[in-house]
Write an enzyme that holds these catalytic residues in place. Structure first.
Site, PDB file in Angstrom:
ATOM      1  N   HIS A   3      40.373  31.686  41.541  1.00 20.47           N
ATOM      2  CA  HIS A   3      41.604  32.240  41.234  1.00 20.47           C
ATOM      3  C   HIS A   3      42.274  31.376  40.438  1.00 20.47           C
ATOM      4  O   HIS A   3      42.116  29.935  40.471  1.00 20.47           O
ATOM      5  CB  HIS A   3      42.353  32.184  42.653  1.00 20.47           C
ATOM      6  CG  HIS A   3      43.865  32.656  42.850  1.00 20.47           C
ATOM      7  ND1 HIS A   3      44.915  32.393  42.095  1.00 20.47           N
ATOM      8  CD2 HIS A   3      44.258  34.023  43.207  1.00 20.47           C
ATOM      9  CE1 HIS A   3      45.904  32.975  42.375  1.00 20.47           C
ATOM     10  NE2 HIS A   3      45.532  34.044  42.769  1.00 20.47           N
TER      11      HIS A   3
ATOM     12  N   THR B   1      45.833  41.392  44.454  1.00 13.89           N
ATOM     13  CA  THR B   1      44.762  41.568  45.306  1.00 13.89           C
ATOM     14  C   THR B   1      45.114  42.798  46.358  1.00 13.89           C
ATOM     15  O   THR B   1      44.401  43.633  46.531  1.00 13.89           O
ATOM     16  CB  THR B   1      44.368  40.483  46.228  1.00 13.89           C
ATOM     17  OG1 THR B   1      44.196  39.319  45.118  1.00 13.89           O
ATOM     18  CG2 THR B   1      42.954  40.710  46.942  1.00 13.89           C
TER      19      THR B   1
ATOM     20  N   ASP C 289      38.828  42.454  41.598  1.00 12.86           N
ATOM     21  CA  ASP C 289      39.967  42.847  42.062  1.00 12.86           C
ATOM     22  C   ASP C 289      40.872  43.150  40.886  1.00 12.86           C
ATOM     23  O   ASP C 289      41.754  44.244  40.838  1.00 12.86           O
ATOM     24  CB  ASP C 289      40.663  42.075  43.318  1.00 12.86           C
ATOM     25  CG  ASP C 289      40.918  40.786  42.686  1.00 12.86           C
ATOM     26  OD1 ASP C 289      40.833  40.278  41.670  1.00 12.86           O
ATOM     27  OD2 ASP C 289      41.826  39.993  43.641  1.00 12.86           O
ATOM     28  N   HIS C 290      41.005  42.308  39.829  1.00 12.32           N
ATOM     29  CA  HIS C 290      41.912  42.451  38.742  1.00 12.32           C
ATOM     30  C   HIS C 290      41.594  41.411  37.769  1.00 12.32           C
ATOM     31  O   HIS C 290      41.041  40.568  37.832  1.00 12.32           O
ATOM     32  CB  HIS C 290      43.530  42.393  39.191  1.00 12.32           C
ATOM     33  CG  HIS C 290      43.725  41.127  40.100  1.00 12.32           C
ATOM     34  ND1 HIS C 290      43.787  39.873  39.414  1.00 12.32           N
ATOM     35  CD2 HIS C 290      43.783  41.021  41.265  1.00 12.32           C
ATOM     36  CE1 HIS C 290      43.926  38.961  40.368  1.00 12.32           C
ATOM     37  NE2 HIS C 290      44.040  39.629  41.696  1.00 12.32           N
TER      38      HIS C 290
ATOM     39  N   GLU D  33      37.484  37.962  43.168  1.00 11.72           N
ATOM     40  CA  GLU D  33      39.008  37.330  42.880  1.00 11.72           C
ATOM     41  C   GLU D  33      38.891  37.461  41.261  1.00 11.72           C
ATOM     42  O   GLU D  33      37.866  36.905  40.743  1.00 11.72           O
ATOM     43  CB  GLU D  33      39.293  35.952  43.356  1.00 11.72           C
ATOM     44  CG  GLU D  33      40.743  35.645  42.849  1.00 11.72           C
ATOM     45  CD  GLU D  33      41.738  36.509  43.108  1.00 11.72           C
ATOM     46  OE1 GLU D  33      41.796  36.974  44.404  1.00 11.72           O
ATOM     47  OE2 GLU D  33      42.596  36.812  42.411  1.00 11.72           O
TER      48      GLU D  33
HETATM   49  C1  GP9 Z   1      45.404  35.463  48.317  1.00  6.38           C
HETATM   50  C2  GP9 Z   1      44.204  36.124  47.547  1.00  6.38           C
HETATM   51  C3  GP9 Z   1      44.857  36.070  46.105  1.00  6.38           C
HETATM   52  O1  GP9 Z   1      44.874  35.546  49.696  1.00  6.38           O
HETATM   53  O2  GP9 Z   1      43.830  37.340  47.754  1.00  6.38           O
HETATM   54  O3  GP9 Z   1      45.873  36.794  45.940  1.00  6.38           O
HETATM   55  P1  GP9 Z   1      46.337  37.494  44.280  1.00  6.38           P
HETATM   56  O4  GP9 Z   1      47.335  36.260  43.806  1.00  6.38           O
HETATM   57  O5  GP9 Z   1      45.187  37.551  43.642  1.00  6.38           O
HETATM   58  O6  GP9 Z   1      46.955  38.739  44.702  1.00  6.38           O
HETATM   59 MN    MN Z   2      43.307  38.545  43.514  1.00  5.25          MN
END
Ligand code: GP9
Ligand code: MN
Length: 405
Positions: free
Chosen positions: A195, A79, A254-255, A37
């Site tokens: 996150h 994500t 992921d980003h 994440e």
């Molecule tokens: C939520 C997690 C975070 O299940 O994958 O999502 P994001 O906000 O990064 O898209």
């Molecule tokens: Mn994410």
């Protein structure tokens, strides 16, 4: 319809796909994918107060393929856009998430390709609700056998924070199911603790917070460090269970985690100026592929997140000649192929385009937009063809590689 399908097919088949001596080195192995994440590449080999932010990942990189110039290409689907690119080889949509907008389309998904190629079954592990980003429905479409989501975990006040179960508990509780999967498998793990707004209890703070003028960035360093510890714990358990040797590990951010609003803190941490080019370079995500026994190598070629898919298939020895995909194997990716972003930016070998300005990357100078125009044309074409596939649901008309055409 079929006419559009033919246009897309011939566009993608123009390109030559090369083989290397690495083709098939991980043939038949289980695949463990870890989507980290909000993890940006600047944390790799970076220190705060003399402490590495990601000591485990830094060590792992020594014995892995480390792709050090790969860019986040996600858009509003965050994500889910990352998952979509890797599972389908298509670009995310200009707005919204494909997971939410087009969950019933036909796709050539990674689970289906691996199933067809060698009987792989695919699984996802993630601590959030199964319905978030419409994952359950999209995973069924992609051919995942099972989604181990929130209800699969023992989630308590004690072991959770922010979006849910903390990464160490997540990996620990996932092991029982992981070891019982029929082989060969693709197991995708999606972490959660790192996150926004990067919250962490003191007991989980394994590094001192950074001391920039931006608290979000100061906390980010600690949640990334916690996630790194969770990865280390996961590898310990995978080794204990005897799963390590027969697995290829694909680990990537992921980003971005730090949006423009808070980026001054990153510039301060890294001692760099706030410039459009530096902002663009900060969109890099780490991509690490670990094949036990294989010597480490840093691959500096430019690439995008979408290219993870073809790179994995290359190492697994899955031929991709007849696959329609915008993913290009990072070992052979053409240097003049721009990395395409959904916001109109692009990065090519010597030039980059952002905020409607073309830059020469070496000198960091603004140059005439003419220098960027051929790359921008390619970028537009890529996105247009990909959007056409999604909006027209064109895979309905395109014979799959496994079928007679
Ligand atoms: C939520 C997690 C975070 O299940 O994958 O999502 P994001 O906000 O990064 O898209
Ligand atoms: Mn994410």
């Amino acid at each position: 319809d079929e006419v559009d399908a033919n246009t897309v097919s011939s566009y993608l088949k123009k390109e030559e796909r090369k083989q290397t001596e690495l083709f098939g080195i991980a043939e038949g192995k289980n695949v463990i994918m870890i989507s980290m994440e909000s993890t940006q590449n600047f944390v790799v080999n970076e220190k705060v107060n003399g402490e590495e932010i990601t000591p485990f990942l830094n060590d792992l990189i020594q014995d892995s393929f480390y792709f050090s110039n790969i860019y986040d290409q996600t858009a509003q689907g965050k994500t889910s856009d990352a998952e979509f690119m890797i599972d389908t080889g298509l670009y995310p949509l200009p707005s919204g998430s494909v997971f939410v907008r087009r969950p019933k389309n036909e796709f050539e998904s990674l689970p289906n390709i691996l199933q067809e190629y060698s009987g792989y079954k695919a699984y996802t592990f993630h601590g959030n609700d199964a319905g978030f980003w419409n994952r359950k429905q999209m995973y069924d479409n992609f051919g995942y056998e099972h989604f181990f989501a929130k209800e699969n975990y023992d989630v308590t006040e004690e072991n959770s924070i922010n979006y849910g179960i903390k990464d160490i508990a997540f990996f620990e509780q996932s092991m029982e199911d992981l070891i019982s999967l029929p082989e060969p498998y693709l197991a995708k793990f999606i972490t959660l603790t790192n996150h926004f707004p990067f919250l962490l209890e003191e007991e989980d703070q394994l590094i001192e917070l950074a001391e920039t003028g931006v608290d979000v960035v100061n906390r980010y360093v600690a949640t990334v460090r916690y996630q790194d510890r969770a990865l280390e714990r996961f590898f310990e358990m995978v080794k204990e269970e005897g799963l390590y040797e027969n697995t290829i590990f694909v680990i990537f951010g992921d980003h971005y985690g730090i949006s423009k609003k808070y980026e001054a803190g990153v510039h301060e941490l890294l001692g760099q100026d706030n410039t459009p080019l530096n902002h663009l370079e900060l969109q890099q995500i780490p991509v690490v592929i670990h094949v036990p026994g294989q010597q480490g190598e840093t691959i500096e070629a430019n690439g995008g997140e979408i290219d993870i898919r073809a790179t994995l298939l290359h190492l697994l020895g899955v031929p991709t000649e007849n696959r329609l995909s915008f993913s290009r194997d990072l070992f052979t990716r053409a240097a003049d192929m721009p990395v395409v972003f959904r916001n109109g930016d692009m990065i090519a070998e010597s030039y980059a385009f952002t905020n409607n300005v073309c830059y020469e990357r070496d000198s960091k100078k603004k140059v005439s937009n003419k220098n960027c125009s051929s790359y921008l044309k390619t970028a537009r074409e890529e996105l247009e063809q990909s959007d056409n596939i999604i909006f027209g649901d064109l895979f309905r008309f395109i014979p799959h590689a496994g079928e007679e055409s």
